[in-house]
Design a protein around this motif. Structure first.
Motif, PDB file in Angstrom:
ATOM      1  N   SER A 113       6.574  10.566 -12.561  1.00 34.30           N
ATOM      2  CA  SER A 113       7.048   9.367 -11.851  1.00 34.30           C
ATOM      3  C   SER A 113       8.536   9.495 -11.577  1.00 34.30           C
ATOM      4  O   SER A 113       9.272  10.117 -12.363  1.00 34.30           O
ATOM      5  N   HIS A 114       8.989   8.875 -10.441  1.00 29.05           N
ATOM      6  CA  HIS A 114      10.380   9.036 -10.011  1.00 29.05           C
ATOM      7  C   HIS A 114      10.889   7.718  -9.455  1.00 29.05           C
ATOM      8  O   HIS A 114      10.122   6.874  -8.981  1.00 29.05           O
ATOM      9  N   ILE A 115      12.225   7.601  -9.501  1.00 30.55           N
ATOM     10  CA  ILE A 115      12.902   6.476  -8.878  1.00 30.55           C
ATOM     11  C   ILE A 115      14.076   7.016  -8.077  1.00 30.55           C
ATOM     12  O   ILE A 115      14.795   7.918  -8.520  1.00 30.55           O
ATOM     13  N   VAL A 116      14.254   6.476  -6.862  1.00 31.78           N
ATOM     14  CA  VAL A 116      15.320   6.928  -5.950  1.00 31.78           C
ATOM     15  C   VAL A 116      16.095   5.692  -5.512  1.00 31.78           C
ATOM     16  O   VAL A 116      15.509   4.712  -5.036  1.00 31.78           O
TER      17      VAL A 116
ATOM     18  N   ILE B  98       1.187   5.568  -6.921  1.00 29.99           N
ATOM     19  CA  ILE B  98       1.651   4.366  -6.230  1.00 29.99           C
ATOM     20  C   ILE B  98       3.116   4.574  -5.852  1.00 29.99           C
ATOM     21  O   ILE B  98       3.924   4.967  -6.697  1.00 29.99           O
ATOM     22  N   ILE B  99       3.450   4.295  -4.611  1.00 29.46           N
ATOM     23  CA  ILE B  99       4.829   4.383  -4.126  1.00 29.46           C
ATOM     24  C   ILE B  99       5.254   2.974  -3.738  1.00 29.46           C
ATOM     25  O   ILE B  99       4.628   2.341  -2.873  1.00 29.46           O
ATOM     26  N   VAL B 100       6.328   2.466  -4.353  1.00 31.93           N
ATOM     27  CA  VAL B 100       6.796   1.099  -4.138  1.00 31.93           C
ATOM     28  C   VAL B 100       8.135   1.137  -3.430  1.00 31.93           C
ATOM     29  O   VAL B 100       9.062   1.830  -3.880  1.00 31.93           O
ATOM     30  N   PHE B 101       8.248   0.371  -2.316  1.00 29.28           N
ATOM     31  CA  PHE B 101       9.522   0.172  -1.627  1.00 29.28           C
ATOM     32  C   PHE B 101      10.026  -1.219  -2.016  1.00 29.28           C
ATOM     33  O   PHE B 101       9.374  -2.228  -1.712  1.00 29.28           O
ATOM     34  N   SER B 102      11.197  -1.244  -2.659  1.00 26.69           N
ATOM     35  CA  SER B 102      11.763  -2.512  -3.136  1.00 26.69           C
ATOM     36  C   SER B 102      13.112  -2.729  -2.473  1.00 26.69           C
ATOM     37  O   SER B 102      14.100  -2.070  -2.816  1.00 26.69           O
ATOM     38  N   GLY B 103      13.133  -3.671  -1.512  1.00 21.47           N
ATOM     39  CA  GLY B 103      14.383  -3.945  -0.792  1.00 21.47           C
ATOM     40  C   GLY B 103      14.894  -5.346  -1.035  1.00 21.47           C
ATOM     41  O   GLY B 103      15.860  -5.774  -0.380  1.00 21.47           O
ATOM     42  N   SER B 104      14.285  -6.081  -1.943  1.00 23.17           N
ATOM     43  CA  SER B 104      14.691  -7.454  -2.236  1.00 23.17           C
ATOM     44  C   SER B 104      14.811  -7.626  -3.763  1.00 23.17           C
ATOM     45  O   SER B 104      14.344  -6.767  -4.528  1.00 23.17           O
ATOM     46  N   PRO B 105      15.443  -8.703  -4.224  1.00 26.54           N
ATOM     47  CA  PRO B 105      15.603  -8.886  -5.681  1.00 26.54           C
ATOM     48  C   PRO B 105      14.254  -8.970  -6.411  1.00 26.54           C
ATOM     49  O   PRO B 105      13.248  -9.422  -5.848  1.00 26.54           O
TER      50      PRO B 105
ATOM     51  N   ASN C 139      -3.943   4.339 -17.482  1.00 28.79           N
ATOM     52  CA  ASN C 139      -4.962   4.655 -16.452  1.00 28.79           C
ATOM     53  C   ASN C 139      -4.605   5.908 -15.635  1.00 28.79           C
ATOM     54  O   ASN C 139      -5.242   6.157 -14.604  1.00 28.79           O
ATOM     55  N   SER C 140      -3.591   6.671 -16.120  1.00 28.80           N
ATOM     56  CA  SER C 140      -3.190   7.933 -15.459  1.00 28.80           C
ATOM     57  C   SER C 140      -2.779   7.699 -14.011  1.00 28.80           C
ATOM     58  O   SER C 140      -3.172   8.434 -13.086  1.00 28.80           O
ATOM     59  N   VAL C 141      -1.961   6.683 -13.808  1.00 29.59           N
ATOM     60  CA  VAL C 141      -1.450   6.383 -12.471  1.00 29.59           C
ATOM     61  C   VAL C 141       0.038   6.686 -12.453  1.00 29.59           C
ATOM     62  O   VAL C 141       0.785   6.134 -13.279  1.00 29.59           O
ATOM     63  N   ALA C 142       0.459   7.541 -11.513  1.00 31.08           N
ATOM     64  CA  ALA C 142       1.884   7.861 -11.370  1.00 31.08           C
ATOM     65  C   ALA C 142       2.541   6.826 -10.479  1.00 31.08           C
ATOM     66  O   ALA C 142       1.886   6.218  -9.600  1.00 31.08           O
ATOM     67  N   LEU C 143       3.846   6.615 -10.687  1.00 27.75           N
ATOM     68  CA  LEU C 143       4.571   5.592  -9.942  1.00 27.75           C
ATOM     69  C   LEU C 143       5.891   6.152  -9.438  1.00 27.75           C
ATOM     70  O   LEU C 143       6.659   6.752 -10.184  1.00 27.75           O
TER      71      LEU C 143
END
Length: 408
Positions: A168-171, A110-117, A135-139
């Motif tokens: 999993s990664h965060i940028v 799952i790739i999440v784009f978070s541009g708001s609070p 459930n072996s889901v990468a984020l």
């Protein structure tokens, strides 16, 4: 190459209208989504990508995981911006979509784009992260837009709860002149856990880093020969099409020029032929008039020449007599002709004398069978013949007397 099914969670809240990212937050996010979708599908033909939105009236799945890149890119057009982002609901719906993927051998991401609070507490997000790990889901999380320490801390706690063997990664992407997609190219979210990615990703990274690569069309033929060949063939076809179009335009222009010249020459020819026809008609009319005048003059000349002709006949007779005096043969011929005419006249006179003799005529008629000399009609005929002979003799005598009087 990793066989993977990916769900991308897009933030379409009201915060995406801001222009701190060029041109807007939402447009920069859309470009980054398109780039990641292309990289995922190019890295492995069996990879699938899906897209959902987290704001608006609720979480909505735009495309379920599919390998059709065109369908994925088309779903990003016409998205409405509004509402607030629901991060927890978006992650849960994405997990559910991955659970029902067709190929169970695909790894889940799952790739999440978070541009708001982020409105959820840290504990709630950690609980969601542990469920994903179970459930072996990468984020992967892309944090951009609102700069808030609480937001950054919550997202990092979420990724830490999900992370398993650095999957999993965060940028964090701060606002600036660089586009969101340019920053993501060099991150593990794009390259795929440091495996180097596909030829598509390598070409995109080279273009972003160096501006212009040393290869044609910005693609290294060693990494992706099929893409390089397709680009080269497409460029050659386009060049050939442009040349053919230019040649066709030149031919049409030359044909138009020739057509104008021909029409001009035809107009000149028609004008000349019209003038020639008019002049011919005038000449014919003049010739007819001249012919009529000539005929009229000839008739007048003939009428004027009749007295002259009589005089010329007399003159010719005089000339003939003079010529006869000079030429003995001609004189002899004239004498013979005069004698013959005198004989003819004498014979005619003898015949008329015989017819004037009534006793001779009566004896001849009595000798003819069936003729009665005493018939009144016969007598009348004889009388008329006698009167005609007498009239002829008197005329001859008058003609003989006239020259004699003239001589006197």
């Amino acid at each position: 190459m990793v066989l993977e099914a990916t769900m991308i969670c897009v933030d379409n809240s009201e915060w995406m209208r801001n222009g701190d990212y060029s041109p807007t937050r939402f447009q920069a996010q859309a470009d980054a989504v398109n780039l990641i979708c292309g990289a995922k599908t190019q890295s492995n033909p069996e990879n699938t990508v899906g897209v959902l939105t987290m704001a608006g009236k609720g979480v909505r799945v735009l495309v379920t995981p599919t390998s059709d890149l065109g369908k994925i890119l088309a779903c990003m057009h016409g998205l409405e911006i509004g509402g607030e982002m629901n991060l927890a609901a978006g992650i849960q719906v994405a997990q559910l979509a991955l659970k029902h993927r067709q190929n169970k051998k695909q790894q889940q991401r799952i790739i999440v784009f978070s541009g708001s609070p982020v409105k959820y507490d840290k504990k709630v997000l950690e609980m969601i992260g542990r469920k994903l790990k179970k459930n072996s889901v990468a984020l992967d999380v892309v944090n951009f837009g609102e700069e808030d320490d609480a937001k950054t801390e919550k997202l990092e706690a979420l990724v830490a709860a999900v992370n398993n063997n650095e999957s999993s990664h965060i940028v964090h992407v701060p606002p600036g002149s660089n586009a969101l997609s340019d920053v993501l190219i060099s991150t593990p979210i794009f390259t795929g856990d440091g495996e180097g990615g596909s030829g598509f990703a390598a070409a995109a990274a080279a273009a972003a880093a160096g501006g212009v690569s040393g290869y044609d069309f910005g693609v290294d033929p060693n990494l992706d020969p099929e893409l390089a060949l397709a680009l080269r063939v497409s460029m050659e076809e386009e060049r050939a099409r442009q040349e053919a179009a230019a040649k066709k335009a030149a031919d049409e222009a030359s044909k138009q020029d020739k057509g104008e010249q021909q029409s001009t020459s035809q107009d000149a020819t028609m004008t000349e032929s019209t003038g020639a026809a008019a002049s011919e008609a005038e000449n014919k009319t003049t010739d007819l008039t001249d012919d009529e005048n000539a005929l009229l003059q000839q008739a007048l000349a003939m009428s004027m020449d009749e007295p002259a002709a009589a005089a010329s006949v007399a003159t010719r007779d005089t000339d003939m007599s003079e010529a006869a005096a000079d030429d003995q043969d001609l004189a002899l011929a004239l004498q013979l002709s005069v004698q013959e005419s005198a004989k003819e006249q004498s014979s005619e006179t003898d015949m008329s004398n015989l017819l004037a003799d009534q006793s001779f005529v009566s004896s001849i008629l009595a000798s003819l069978p069936g003729v009665d000399p005493n018939d009144p009609s016969v007598k009348d005929l004889l009388a008329s013949m006698q009167s005609q002979s007498q009239t002829g003799e008197k005329e001859d005598e008058d003609k003989d007397k006239a020259p004699k009087e003239e001589d006197k």
